[in-house]
Scaffold this motif. Structure first.
Motif, mmCIF file in Angstrom:
data_model
loop_
_atom_site.group_PDB
_atom_site.id
_atom_site.type_symbol
_atom_site.label_atom_id
_atom_site.label_comp_id
_atom_site.label_asym_id
_atom_site.label_seq_id
_atom_site.Cartn_x
_atom_site.Cartn_y
_atom_site.Cartn_z
ATOM 1 N N LYS A 175 50.047 47.548 52.039
ATOM 2 C CA LYS A 175 50.380 47.614 50.620
ATOM 3 C C LYS A 175 49.102 47.795 49.814
ATOM 4 C CE LYS A 175 54.109 45.706 47.859
ATOM 5 N NZ LYS A 175 55.087 44.607 47.713
ATOM 6 N N ARG A 176 49.142 48.731 48.883
ATOM 7 C CA ARG A 176 47.978 48.973 48.025
ATOM 8 C C ARG A 176 48.084 48.093 46.793
ATOM 9 N NH1 ARG A 176 46.523 54.527 44.677
ATOM 10 N NH2 ARG A 176 44.458 53.843 43.900
ATOM 11 N N TRP A 177 47.033 47.321 46.545
ATOM 12 C CA TRP A 177 46.973 46.413 45.397
ATOM 13 C C TRP A 177 45.928 46.924 44.416
ATOM 14 C CZ3 TRP A 177 49.621 41.699 44.541
ATOM 15 C CH2 TRP A 177 50.543 41.367 45.548
ATOM 16 N N ILE A 178 46.341 47.056 43.165
ATOM 17 C CA ILE A 178 45.430 47.432 42.086
ATOM 18 C C ILE A 178 45.336 46.233 41.140
ATOM 19 C CG2 ILE A 178 45.000 49.008 40.184
ATOM 20 C CD1 ILE A 178 46.463 51.163 41.735
ATOM 21 N N ILE A 179 44.117 45.695 41.017
ATOM 22 C CA ILE A 179 43.880 44.429 40.318
ATOM 23 C C ILE A 179 42.988 44.669 39.104
ATOM 24 C CG2 ILE A 179 43.094 42.047 40.581
ATOM 25 C CD1 ILE A 179 45.321 42.836 42.538
ATOM 26 N N HIS A 180 43.367 44.081 37.974
ATOM 27 C CA HIS A 180 42.540 44.110 36.767
ATOM 28 C C HIS A 180 42.274 42.688 36.287
ATOM 29 C CE1 HIS A 180 44.261 48.199 36.739
ATOM 30 N NE2 HIS A 180 43.181 48.547 36.049
ATOM 31 N N GLU A 181 41.167 42.519 35.590
ATOM 32 C CA GLU A 181 40.824 41.201 35.051
ATOM 33 C C GLU A 181 41.796 40.811 33.940
ATOM 34 O OE1 GLU A 181 36.729 40.790 34.081
ATOM 35 O OE2 GLU A 181 36.040 41.349 36.080
ATOM 36 N N PRO A 182 41.849 39.531 33.596
ATOM 37 C CA PRO A 182 42.881 39.035 32.673
ATOM 38 C C PRO A 182 42.757 39.583 31.248
ATOM 39 C CG PRO A 182 41.893 37.229 33.924
ATOM 40 C CD PRO A 182 41.040 38.432 34.163
ATOM 41 N N VAL A 183 43.908 39.660 30.574
ATOM 42 C CA VAL A 183 43.923 39.892 29.129
ATOM 43 C C VAL A 183 43.998 38.561 28.393
ATOM 44 C CG1 VAL A 183 44.960 42.181 29.346
ATOM 45 C CG2 VAL A 183 46.451 40.169 29.088
#
Length: 402
Positions: A175-183
């Motif tokens: 599974k490909r996971w794309i992670i961004h830092e919090p808003v």
């Protein structure tokens, strides 16, 4: 991965390496606590083999043979959760239950690209239940487990954040996971991502902090608030999400406020009615309440309410009523007993507090109980028939097969 034997640094951790350092991360627990816990995502490749916890065969058994009901499963497609009626049906002759899982309907949903989410697996799948209990004791925070089964090239949910920390364990497929830092940093349980859809969408359009394909044995840790979206690759993906429902300073503040208002119940001036015909609060009244609140704050102790709430957030290890009854009825000098797991036991003075109630004990009894709390297995003969029977009936000790 080489386990790191540092679990003893934290209260409640078992001797030797715990499941956190031996199975989920490849860095020392102290380093994880200082740099990642609640702060920063961590991806661990090849953390281990999780076949003992879960598998495709486990998915099939739970859905087709365990008679699970709707709260234990939900279905998602194109970012939406499907209605329960679309995958449940009556239980059949002799079962007056209208919302058991319909394995045919679930197969059709999966075949059409939907993600199946098995929820609260700590209650329905024993290996995960045991693992979750150990992890929760090590972390000091409640843990639950869900499994996500996603067909190839599909995504169950759009970019979002959770209001609890998660450990993602890839079981099978990729599974490909794309992670961004919090808003929003450290969102509380009543601050869901749906309240910040525009911010989440804007942040998800930026370059990600992590873009990685998880393979079987990989583990991803995400603190609450970190944005994520995941897409199955060339085959069905199964991953476990261990949700850590962290205690916060805000929770302590709530318990403190509750303790203050309990104290103020004994103040007759605070209990008195406001003036007749009042429409606005007089400043003198506000000042009086503030002063009494501040006085009560110096006396208030949030810890008893905190511990009561904490104990209510998890369940103890399983107890077999018939095995327990046999142990009570057949109690003899050679009967072996051990402390029941997951009780969150503490001793205050002469009182033993657990998730299943409290007991007042003599000093001699406490000495014996502490041996059990330390992990010893004792016979009724060395423990005493009266105390053994009392603890068995209280449900805090369980029989052990010799």
């Amino acid at each position: 991965m080489s386990p790191v034997d540092d679990a003893g640094q934290y209260p409640g951790a078992a001797p030797g390496p715990g499941v956190l350092t031996s199975r989920l991360i490849d860095i020392p627990q102290q380093l994880f606590a200082e740099e990642h816990w609640g702060r920063k995502a961590l991806l661990t490749h090849r953390a281990g083999d999780f076949a003992d916890l879960f598998s495709p065969a486990a998915v099939d058994e739970l859905i087709s043979r365990r008679g699970l009901r709707s709260p234990f499963l939900r279905v998602a497609k194109d970012g939406e959760t499907l209605p329960v009626s679309s995958f449940t049906s009556p239980g059949g002759v002799g079962a007056t239950i209208g919302d058991q899982l319909d394995d045919t309907a679930l197969w059709r949903h999966l075949d059409a690209g939907a993600t199946l989410v098995l929820q609260a697996l700590q209650r329905t799948w024993e290996p995960i239940g045991d693992f979750v209990t150990r992890l929760a004791e090590e972390l000091g925070h409640p843990v639950q487990a869900n499994a996500y089964i996603t067909p190839p090239q599909n995504q169950g949910f759009d970019d979002h954040y959770d209001v609890h920390d998660v450990f993602v364990l890839q079981i099978s497929g990729t599974k490909r996971w794309i992670i961004h830092e919090p808003v929003v940093d450290h969102p509380l349980r009543d601050q869901p991502w749906t309240d910040r859809r525009d911010e989440v969408a804007a942040a998800a359009a930026d370059a990600p902090a992590i873009d990685a394909v998880l393979e079987p044995g990989d583990v991803l840790y995400l603190p609450r608030g970190w944005l994520h979206a995941a897409t199955a690759q060339g085959e069905v993906s199964i991953h476990l999400t261990l949700g850590v429902h962290t205690w916060t300073g805000h929770a302590v503040a709530e318990q403190l406020a509750q303790a203050v208002t309990t104290i103020l119940r004994d103040d007759p001036e605070i209990r008195a009615s406001l003036p007749l015909g009042v429409e606005e609060l007089d400043q003198d009244i506000v000042d009086l309440v503030k002063k009494r609140f501040a006085d009560a704050l110096d006396q208030a102790d949030p810890r008893p309410a905190f511990h009561r709430t904490r104990r209510s957030q998890a369940r103890p290890a399983p107890l077999g009523p018939l095995a327990q009854l046999r142990a009570v009825n057949d109690l003899g000098p050679d009967t072996l007993v051990s402390w029941r797991g997951g009780l969150d036991s503490t001793v205050t003075g002469s009182r033993l507090m657990t998730r299943v109630g409290w007991l007042d004990l003599t000093d001699e009894e406490l000495t014996a109980v502490r041996r059990l709390l330390d992990g010893e297995v004792l016979t009724c003969g060395e423990f005493g028939t009266h105390l053994t029977r009392r603890l068995l009936r209280a449900g805090v000790v369980v029989p052990v097969q010799s």
